[in-house]
Structures are given as structure tokens and as C-alpha cells.
Design an enzyme around this catalytic site. Structure first.
Site, PDB file in Angstrom:
ATOM      1  N   TYR A 119     -35.566  95.394 -28.816  1.00 52.67           N
ATOM      2  CA  TYR A 119     -35.082  96.541 -28.350  1.00 52.67           C
ATOM      3  C   TYR A 119     -33.674  97.267 -29.722  1.00 52.67           C
ATOM      4  O   TYR A 119     -33.181  97.860 -29.603  1.00 52.67           O
ATOM      5  CB  TYR A 119     -34.329  96.696 -27.786  1.00 52.67           C
ATOM      6  N   HIS A 200     -36.624  97.358 -20.627  1.00 61.16           N
ATOM      7  CA  HIS A 200     -35.874  96.678 -21.358  1.00 61.16           C
ATOM      8  C   HIS A 200     -35.531  95.595 -19.822  1.00 61.16           C
ATOM      9  O   HIS A 200     -35.936  94.783 -20.117  1.00 61.16           O
ATOM     10  CB  HIS A 200     -34.601  96.793 -21.722  1.00 61.16           C
ATOM     11  N   ARG A 203     -31.297  97.874 -15.592  1.00 66.11           N
ATOM     12  CA  ARG A 203     -30.431  98.154 -15.840  1.00 66.11           C
ATOM     13  C   ARG A 203     -30.925  99.188 -16.887  1.00 66.11           C
ATOM     14  O   ARG A 203     -29.347  99.613 -16.474  1.00 66.11           O
ATOM     15  CB  ARG A 203     -29.704  96.920 -16.132  1.00 66.11           C
ATOM     16  N   HIS A 227     -38.001  93.036 -18.344  1.00 65.09           N
ATOM     17  CA  HIS A 227     -37.403  92.087 -17.974  1.00 65.09           C
ATOM     18  C   HIS A 227     -37.225  91.371 -16.452  1.00 65.09           C
ATOM     19  O   HIS A 227     -36.721  92.936 -15.880  1.00 65.09           O
ATOM     20  CB  HIS A 227     -35.547  91.806 -18.267  1.00 65.09           C
ATOM     21  N   HIS A 264     -37.986  85.434 -17.042  1.00 69.21           N
ATOM     22  CA  HIS A 264     -37.152  85.832 -16.502  1.00 69.21           C
ATOM     23  C   HIS A 264     -38.454  85.178 -15.213  1.00 69.21           C
ATOM     24  O   HIS A 264     -38.778  83.794 -14.591  1.00 69.21           O
ATOM     25  CB  HIS A 264     -36.701  86.063 -16.333  1.00 69.21           C
ATOM     26  N   ASP A 315     -36.735  82.868 -26.050  1.00 68.35           N
ATOM     27  CA  ASP A 315     -35.850  84.190 -25.880  1.00 68.35           C
ATOM     28  C   ASP A 315     -34.664  84.160 -26.739  1.00 68.35           C
ATOM     29  O   ASP A 315     -34.554  84.617 -28.263  1.00 68.35           O
ATOM     30  CB  ASP A 315     -35.671  83.683 -24.019  1.00 68.35           C
TER      31      ASP A 315
HETATM   32 ZN   LIG Z   1     -35.163  88.606 -22.900  1.00 66.58          ZN
END
Ligand SMILES: [Zn+2]
Length: 416
Positions: A119, A200, A203, A227, A264, A315
Site C-alpha cells: 500500500y 487494507h 478502517r 487485515h 490476523h 508481517d
Molecule cells: Zn499487515
């Protein structure tokens, strides 16, 4: 045809095989047989040969933060501010060098494919995909297979129940869904690359954006990652705006399916787990980063029981160690449940290899005819591993192995 004769090799399941002959034609495995005498001319691989590990979740530029963010107090959110400081400073050439070094460390450690969740898009004065091209070139130089998960990032975050505009370093990440689509269409894979997509997070991306990225992925065979529920605050923010969890919101906007990977998933609830299971989606756990950022311990036991395929990622690259990342799925579950034996050794190695390859859109991570010829050999002669008995090999390598024990790494039929 290249012939490799392995002293021991893991072909799946809970036990390795002895005296395994692997034949390779081009970049694929063309034959596998166990319990065979070494043919003349076959190269001997002493130790245990495994399929290559898949690092399904990487942000290459976070490698610059290693050693610089671990001291003192703070959280995911304070770490993020430091990460933005690095993001401000990288140009395409600097990013190429940093990513090449990061990917080289991965190959040396036993990772043979990486999913780059990309990103850090914009650099003033450079072509629209200069940063993505730098990442693809870095993977090519390091000799690692890459899935570029080109990421939509639209908003600065959620505050007091609504999306807020990007600020500071985030200007390098943000674009509208329409702008993402145009730029994404210009991406060209070079070398051993697949172009995928990512949302992404809840959020940074609103439902319209989710639908655009999911719509693109729907028309392809490409992987889609996001995520999901890394932080309790992320869940609370999502509920404040949408009155539903991140997994449910993504599901309602077309993101979930067999090619979707939730990264995650640390704070998924039971209904979220059912949604992911019903969709055939994957979860990428990143235990060394989740520990470092005090995220929490994800529900690996519940996910596995529901039939969700687990995979792993390094990560933030606080450490790059596929053995540690893979065994941590079990060891962290032991801390959470106060019970051992939550995940069998073969299941963990599958998470580290074949499940990760599938989540990144490749037919690899397995030593079978037709799979990509991506292999890792672990030497057994170190003081750390000390020539374990054949029956204990897999557990010894998984629970005590280290990147320093990796003696050979093959990607696409070539030694790296
Ligand atoms: Zn990440």
C-alpha cells in the site's frame, strides 16, 4: 530433468519418508518416489527436505523498523506512527534496496514465496506504479516467488463513528476505489509473480471500496486479502459505523470466498469464524508480529475446528523465521488454552507451506508430482538439532529448527 535424492523428506502427514527421489523438469516436480536407492548422478540432499515455506503476509518496508520500535511502552497504534515515519522517506530506489534485502533474508530463512501486502503506492514525480515495480524487481533479484497484493487504502481511519481523511504519511497510501482500479489495471507481473488484490482494512476502506476490489477479484482467479480484526479497537470502530463486525461487513460486500484470506483474525468472534468457514476462506496468522504489537492470541483452535485453513506471515518482520512463525501457532495456543497438542505437527507444517501457497494463488508448498519445484533442506548436524531419530524428525525441526539450519533453498527448480 534434475534428480534429487533426499535422505529424509516430508511428503505430508505426520511422518517423513526415507530415501526420497524427487525429479524436477523445468520449474515443476515431475516425479516423487520414496524408499529408493540413490540413482547414479542424483544429487544427495542430507537432512530433511521440506516444501518451501510461504510467507503470506509481508510489508517489506516495515523491515526498517526492526530494533527501533521494541523498547518501552506503546501499542499497535504508537508503532504505527513510527512506521509512518519510514513510509514518508522511501523513494522507489530506496524501496527496491530495502525490499531486496528483506526478501533475501526470507529466502535464506526458507521462505520461497511471499505475499506482499502493498500500500506504499505514491511517490511524487514517479510513474503510478514505481513503488510496486520496485517490489516486484526486488523479489526477482532475491529469487523469491511473489504475489503482489496491491492494496486499496482510501481513508485515514475511523474516529467518533465516521471515516476521517488521510493525514501525514498516509497521503502516500490513499486513493479512491476508481483510482485504485485504474492503477491496478496497469500493473505488470515480472518473473515469478502473480498480481492479487487487498482491502487494507475496515478502517481504511468503506463498503463501496470493498465492493470494487472484491468485484475485480471476482472476475479473476487472483487472491484477495484484508487485515481483519487485528485489534479490539478496530472491531469497535467498525461496529460504531456499520453496526457489524469487520468479517461480516466484508462478507456482505462480496469479499469472502475460497480465494479470500483474513490477515490476523486475532479478535474474530464465533459468528465471524462460521462466516469464514462457510465461505472456504483462509486466515493468515502472524504470531511474531502479533506478539510484538501486543495484539493478542488469535483463535487458531476454533478456526481449525471450523475447517478454516490457517497460514502464516512475518508481517512487520520483527523476525523472519518460518520455523518460529509456524510453531507459534501451536505454542501461543498452548498459552491461551493451557493445553498442549492443539495442532498436530503435520497440520502446522501444512499451514506453513501448502496452505500458504494456496492462499497466494500458487500450486506449490507440497512435494508431489505437478507442484512447483520450491524446496528447502534443513541440515540436521548442528548442536541445535543433533541428528534426531527418524520418528522425531518433523517435531524436532519444527520445534527447534532455525533459519541457520537451512542448507539449501530451491525456487522454480533453481538453487538460490
Ligand atoms: Zn499487515
Amino acid at each position: 530433468v534434475t534428480a534429487l535424492w533426499c535422505e529424509h523428506a516430508w511428503l505430508g502427514g505426520e511422518m517423513p519418508e526415507r530415501a526420497v527421489l524427487i525429479e524436477i523438469t523445468g520449474d515443476r516436480i515431475s516425479a516423487v518416489a520414496s524408499e529408493v536407492d540413490r540413482p547414479d548422478g542424483a544429487e544427495v540432499l542430507a537432512g530433511l527436505t521440506l516444501p518451501g515455506f510461504a510467507n503470506t503476509h509481508s510489508h517489506a518496508f516495515h523491515r526498517a523498523l526492526r530494533g527501533r520500535t521494541h523498547r518501552g511502552e506503546g501499542s499497535f497504534w504508537t508503532w504505527r506512527d513510527t512506521m509512518y515515519g519510514v513510509a514518508e522517506r522511501l523513494d522507489p530506489d530506496g524501496y527496491h534496496e530495502l525490499a531486496r534485502a528483506t526478501y533475501t533474508e526470507m529466502v535464506r530463512s526458507g521462505y520461497t514465496v511471499v505475499g506482499e501486502f502493498h500500500y506504499l503506492h505514491h511517490h511524487e514525480g514517479a510513474p503510478p506504479n514505481a513503488m510496486a515495480d520496485a517490489v516486484l524487481a526486488a523479489a526477482h533479484d532475491a529469487g523469491i516467488r511473489i504475489t503482489l497484493l496491491d492494496t486499496l487504502y482510501t481513508h485515514g481511519g475511523i474516529e467518533e463513528g465516521s471515516y476521517v481523511a488521510a493525514s501525514g504519511a498516509q497521503h502516500r497510501f490513499v486513493e479512491t476505489p476508481a483510482q485504485w482500479r485504474v492503477r491496478h489495471d496497469l500493473l505488470e507481473p515480472v518473473g515469478m509473480a502473480v498480481i492479487g488484490a487487498a482491502i487494507h482494512s475496515v478502517r481504511a476502506v468503506d463498503p463501496d471500496g470493498m465492493a470494487v476490489v472484491a468485484g475485480w477479484a471476482d472476475g479473476t482467479s487472483a487472491p484477495l486479502h484484508a487485515h481483519v480484526s487485528e485489534q479490539p479497537a478496530e472491531n469497535a470502530q467498525c461496529v460504531s459505523v456499520h453496526a457489524r463486525t469487520p468479517a461480516r461487513l466484508l462478507s456482505e460486500h462480496g469479499a469472502l470466498g475460497p480465494r479470500f484470506t483474513a490477515v490476523h483474525g486475532t479478535h474474530l468472534d464465533p459468528a465471524d469464524i462460521r462466516l469464514l468457514a462457510e465461505a472456504g476462506s483462509n486466515v493468515a496468522m502472524c504470531p511474531t508480529t502479533e506478539r510484538d504489537l501486543a495484539d493478542g492470541i488469535g483463535p487458531s483452535v476454533e478456526l481449525a475446528q471450523a475447517g478454516v485453513a490457517l497460514c502464516i506471515g512475518s508481517d512487520s518482520h520483527a523476525v523472519i523465521d518460518p520455523f518460529e512463525e509456524t510453531r507459534a501457532v501451536e505454542l501461543d495456543a498452548r498459552l491461551a488454552t493451557q493445553r498442549r497438542g492443539n495442532h498436530a505437527v503435520g497440520e502446522l507444517l501444512t499451514a506453513g507451506t501448502a496452505a500458504g501457497y494456496a492462499a497466494l494463488g500458487w500450486n506449490g508448498g507440497r512435494i508431489v508430482e505437478g507442484a512447483l519445484a520450491d524446496l528447502v533442506t534443513v541440515g540436521l548436524g548442528s548442536v541445535r538439532l543433533g541428528e534426531p531419530a527418524h520418528d522425531d524428525l518433523l517435531a524436532t525441526v519444527l520445534y527447534a529448527g532455525h533459519p541457520e539450519d537451512v542448507t539449501r533453498v530451491m525456487v522454480a527448480g533453481r538453487w538460490r
